[in-house]
Structures are given as C-alpha cells and as structure tokens.
Design a protein around this motif. Sequence first.
Motif, mmCIF file in Angstrom:
data_model
loop_
_atom_site.group_PDB
_atom_site.id
_atom_site.type_symbol
_atom_site.label_atom_id
_atom_site.label_comp_id
_atom_site.label_asym_id
_atom_site.label_seq_id
_atom_site.Cartn_x
_atom_site.Cartn_y
_atom_site.Cartn_z
ATOM 1 N N PRO A 2 38.333 36.313 34.040
ATOM 2 C CA PRO A 2 37.489 37.481 33.781
ATOM 3 C C PRO A 2 36.667 37.399 32.493
ATOM 4 C CG PRO A 2 39.817 38.058 33.676
ATOM 5 C CD PRO A 2 39.732 36.666 34.181
ATOM 6 N N ASP A 32 43.410 39.681 37.719
ATOM 7 C CA ASP A 32 42.029 39.910 38.153
ATOM 8 C C ASP A 32 41.708 39.173 39.445
ATOM 9 O OD1 ASP A 32 40.473 41.742 36.421
ATOM 10 O OD2 ASP A 32 41.227 40.439 34.845
ATOM 11 N N SER A 89 45.906 37.222 32.911
ATOM 12 C CA SER A 89 44.555 37.745 33.110
ATOM 13 C C SER A 89 43.937 37.179 34.391
ATOM 14 C CB SER A 89 43.688 37.393 31.895
ATOM 15 O OG SER A 89 42.392 37.872 32.053
ATOM 16 N N TRP A 91 40.217 41.070 42.666
ATOM 17 C CA TRP A 91 38.878 40.683 43.115
ATOM 18 C C TRP A 91 38.927 39.813 44.368
ATOM 19 C CZ3 TRP A 91 34.423 42.780 41.592
ATOM 20 C CH2 TRP A 91 34.418 43.484 40.398
ATOM 21 N N GLU A 115 33.725 35.259 33.169
ATOM 22 C CA GLU A 115 32.786 35.971 34.049
ATOM 23 C C GLU A 115 31.923 36.953 33.248
ATOM 24 O OE1 GLU A 115 32.519 36.104 37.642
ATOM 25 O OE2 GLU A 115 33.847 34.373 37.848
#
Length: 139
Positions: A35, A25, A21, A29, A38
């Motif tokens: 994530p 991400d 993950s 990004w 976030e």
Amino acid sequence: ISVGEVGAASLTAAVPAAVASVGVDSFFWRRWLYPELEVFLFNTVKNKSSEWGTSPFHWYFTSVFPRALLVSYPLGLASMALNPRLALPIALPSLIFVAIYSLLPHKELRFVIYAFPALTAAAAVLLAEAWAWARAKGE
C-alpha cells in the motif's frame, strides 16, 4: 548502541509491519499490493493526487499554519528573523519540507503536521529570549 544494533532493531520492526500491511491490504483489495508504494506511485510518479482535490502552492503557509499554530506561527517566523542562530536550525528544515510538499497539487494537513513541533519550538526560542530580557530589566 551501535549502527548495527539500530539496523537490526529497525528490521525486526519493519519486516513484520510490512508483511502485515501487505497481507491486510492485499486481502481487502483482492490483489497483491504494497500500500505505501501504491500511494507513492499514485501521488508522485503518476501525479494523480489532484483527483482528490487541489490547493494553491501557498495553502500550507497561508491557511494551515495560521489556523493550526495560531500565535506560534508568527512568533516562529519572527524568531527565525530575530535569532537565526538558534531558530533557523530548528525550523528551516521543516519549512523546506513543507515547501517541497507544496509543489504537489493535492494538499492535506496530515502531510505537514510533522512541521508543527519545530515551528512551535522556534516560537519558544523567541519567548524564552523575551522572558530573559524582561527578567533582566526587572532586576
């Protein structure tokens, strides 16, 4: 199965999932990020979820449940009133979960879909009792 075995299996699954993950991400990004953290910080700590739209407190109870559960919703509520010993332990935790989520201004079906099986099971309690009563009357 022991608590230690469950913990080991959980870590065996969680660590690679978290690494994947974060890796995926962060790549897209173009900065390091976790994530799930976030999202949590944005939606709850910073309370910025309303930037994605808002709905009133009652929206889950007056719009989502009636449309998604159809007849299971009123039957589930009736079941909790008519047979609280069986239906409340099934449905009340989910309703509390939804009530807590209702405090957030931004609402989506995906946040509360986990409550659907419990409310449907509460409805089934009432239907099972009605079935047993009807069979007993017919004998």
